[in-house]
Enzyme design. Structure first.
Site, PDB file in Angstrom:
ATOM      1  N   ASP A  86      -2.392  -1.757  10.426  1.00 38.51           N
ATOM      2  CA  ASP A  86      -2.554  -1.964   9.136  1.00 38.51           C
ATOM      3  C   ASP A  86      -3.265  -3.026   9.215  1.00 38.51           C
ATOM      4  O   ASP A  86      -2.773  -3.016   7.242  1.00 38.51           O
ATOM      5  CB  ASP A  86      -1.217  -1.214   8.381  1.00 38.51           C
ATOM      6  N   LYS A 112       1.221  -1.283   0.185  1.00 37.91           N
ATOM      7  CA  LYS A 112      -0.253  -0.164  -0.196  1.00 37.91           C
ATOM      8  C   LYS A 112       0.941   1.243   0.000  1.00 37.91           C
ATOM      9  O   LYS A 112       1.741   0.674   0.565  1.00 37.91           O
ATOM     10  CB  LYS A 112      -1.168   0.478   1.238  1.00 37.91           C
TER      11      LYS A 112
HETATM   12  O1  C5P Z   1       0.416  -1.493  15.250  1.00 38.06           O
HETATM   13  P1  C5P Z   1       1.849  -1.944  14.682  1.00 38.06           P
HETATM   14  O2  C5P Z   1       2.135  -3.365  15.477  1.00 38.06           O
HETATM   15  O3  C5P Z   1       2.153  -2.238  13.891  1.00 38.06           O
HETATM   16  O4  C5P Z   1       3.224  -0.255  15.261  1.00 38.06           O
HETATM   17  C1  C5P Z   1       3.952  -0.691  15.486  1.00 38.06           C
HETATM   18  C2  C5P Z   1       4.507   0.358  16.190  1.00 38.06           C
HETATM   19  O5  C5P Z   1       4.159   1.620  15.886  1.00 38.06           O
HETATM   20  C3  C5P Z   1       3.860   0.311  18.254  1.00 38.06           C
HETATM   21  O6  C5P Z   1       3.872  -0.531  19.034  1.00 38.06           O
HETATM   22  C4  C5P Z   1       3.915   2.041  18.163  1.00 38.06           C
HETATM   23  O7  C5P Z   1       4.957   2.643  19.203  1.00 38.06           O
HETATM   24  C5  C5P Z   1       3.634   2.863  17.451  1.00 38.06           C
HETATM   25  N1  C5P Z   1       1.637   2.764  16.721  1.00 38.06           N
HETATM   26  C6  C5P Z   1       1.261   4.103  17.267  1.00 38.06           C
HETATM   27  N2  C5P Z   1      -0.140   4.075  16.673  1.00 38.06           N
HETATM   28  C7  C5P Z   1      -0.090   3.753  15.930  1.00 38.06           C
HETATM   29  C8  C5P Z   1       0.632   2.308  14.667  1.00 38.06           C
HETATM   30  C9  C5P Z   1       1.614   2.449  15.359  1.00 38.06           C
HETATM   31  O8  C5P Z   1       1.890   4.703  17.998  1.00 38.06           O
HETATM   32  N3  C5P Z   1      -1.509   4.281  15.287  1.00 38.06           N
END
Ligand code: C5P
Length: 317
Positions: free
Chosen positions: A163, A25
């Site tokens: 995501d 994406k």
């Molecule tokens: O959800 P995901 O594992 O992809 O996110 C990785 C990191 O990015 C999270 O641990 C967080 O620190 C940050 N993040 C965030 N807010 C979001 C998505 C991700 O703070 N909406």
């Protein structure tokens, strides 16, 4: 994800296989609306599904083990993160985590051997890991005959990453809210063409959000213009008033963390073409073009000026 090629019969039989091609994406815009009590950030982002795919082959195993082997080809082969992933523990891979989550939640005793062919560069903000995880949920739901509903799959997807939900259905374009897991498909009036530039060293999503938190005193209020801006891009591939820069609140922290991202965005600003910006938390940046041949031509020019992977891509149809 694309429709898997299902060669299984009514019941799972050892050796049954499924082949899935799952897309990357681009984030055309991303606004951070504020911090959340759970440590994440509330955001609003417009995502477009693009024609760059990872391929996953799922083979039903004799045991309940989840095995994974990875190959890196095309744009992902250059990334420094690929070498780390190859030498790292497979249990940290989101694909294995998705399979084990399914086993735990359904009590399924079946196993799988997964071959992951990665084209989507790692730590690029192009969603490769999330796309692979979503493909794993959807494919194993079929291969293991689990009969989980779409909403049950979405609940598991949200546990795996912010995501992942987008890729469960991979709409052509969507407005994503919450952590990113609330997906509202958007109409896409126009096929987008772009050059993507991906530096060899990627960026950790957590590190970019942390840098944003460190440097932003107070979260800005929601900005209505993200929707308008993305609408303009989805309908015609251009921003109003000759403006070329897309809106991404993670771009400033990413530029501070990566000299490569900073250099790429500066170069894209000096190159012809349409709107440009960074995807997600980076490190990939993109330049929208009017046509596929223009994207190919500008990719060839930028390849001579910038290090990393530079390639032309179009949104899916
Ligand atoms: O959800 P995901 O594992 O992809 O996110 C990785 C990191 O990015 C999270 O641990 C967080 O620190 C940050 N993040 C965030 N807010 C979001 C998505 C991700 O703070 N909406």
């Amino acid at each position: 994800m694309n429709h898997p090629e299902d060669t299984t019969g009514k019941r799972p039989v050892p050796g049954a296989v499924l082949l899935v091609h799952t897309p990357a994406k681009l984030n055309l815009g991303l606004r951070i609306l504020g911090r959340r009590p759970d440590g994440y950030h509330d955001l609003e982002t417009v995502m477009v599904s693009i024609g760059l795919y990872d391929s996953l082959l799922f083979r039903l195993a004799e045991s309940s083990e989840v095995g994974l082997s990875c190959r890196f080809i095309g744009p992902s082969a250059r990334s420094a993160a690929a070498a780390t992933l190859l030498s790292g523990s497979p249990t940290r891979n989101l694909v294995v985590q998705a399979a084990r989550l399914l086993q735990r939640r359904t009590g399924c005793g079946l196993g799988v051997d997964i071959t992951l062919c990665k084209r989507i560069p790692l730590q690029s903000g192009l969603g490769g890991g999330s796309s692979d995880a979503a493909a794993t949920l959807v494919a194993l739901n079929r291969l293991w005959r689990l009969r989980l509903s779409r909403s049950e799959l979405h609940a598991l997807a949200a546990e795996l990453g912010s995501d992942v939900n987008f890729f469960v259905d991979s709409p052509l374009a969507a407005l994503c809210r919450g952590r990113g897991e609330r997906v509202e498909p958007l109409r896409m009036g126009h096929r987008l063409h772009a050059v993507v530039v991906c530096p060899n060293s990627g960026l950790s999503t957590a590190a970019v959000f942390a840098e944003w938190s460190r440097t932003v005193a107070a979260a800005e209020g929601p900005e209505a213009s993200l929707h308008q801006l993305s609408r303009a891009l989805l309908e015609g591939g251009r921003l109003a008033g000759g403006r070329r820069k897309t809106v991404n609140d993670l771009e400033a922290p990413a530029r501070r963390l990566s000299g490569d991202v900073d250099a790429i965005l500066s170069q894209l600003g000096r190159t012809g073409g349409g709107a440009f910006g960074m995807s997600g938390s980076g490190a990939a940046c993109f330049l929208l073009c009017r046509t596929a041949p223009e994207a190919k031509r500008l990719a060839a020019r930028l390849r001579r000026m910038l290090r990393g992977s530079v390639f032309a891509v179009s949104s899916r149809t």
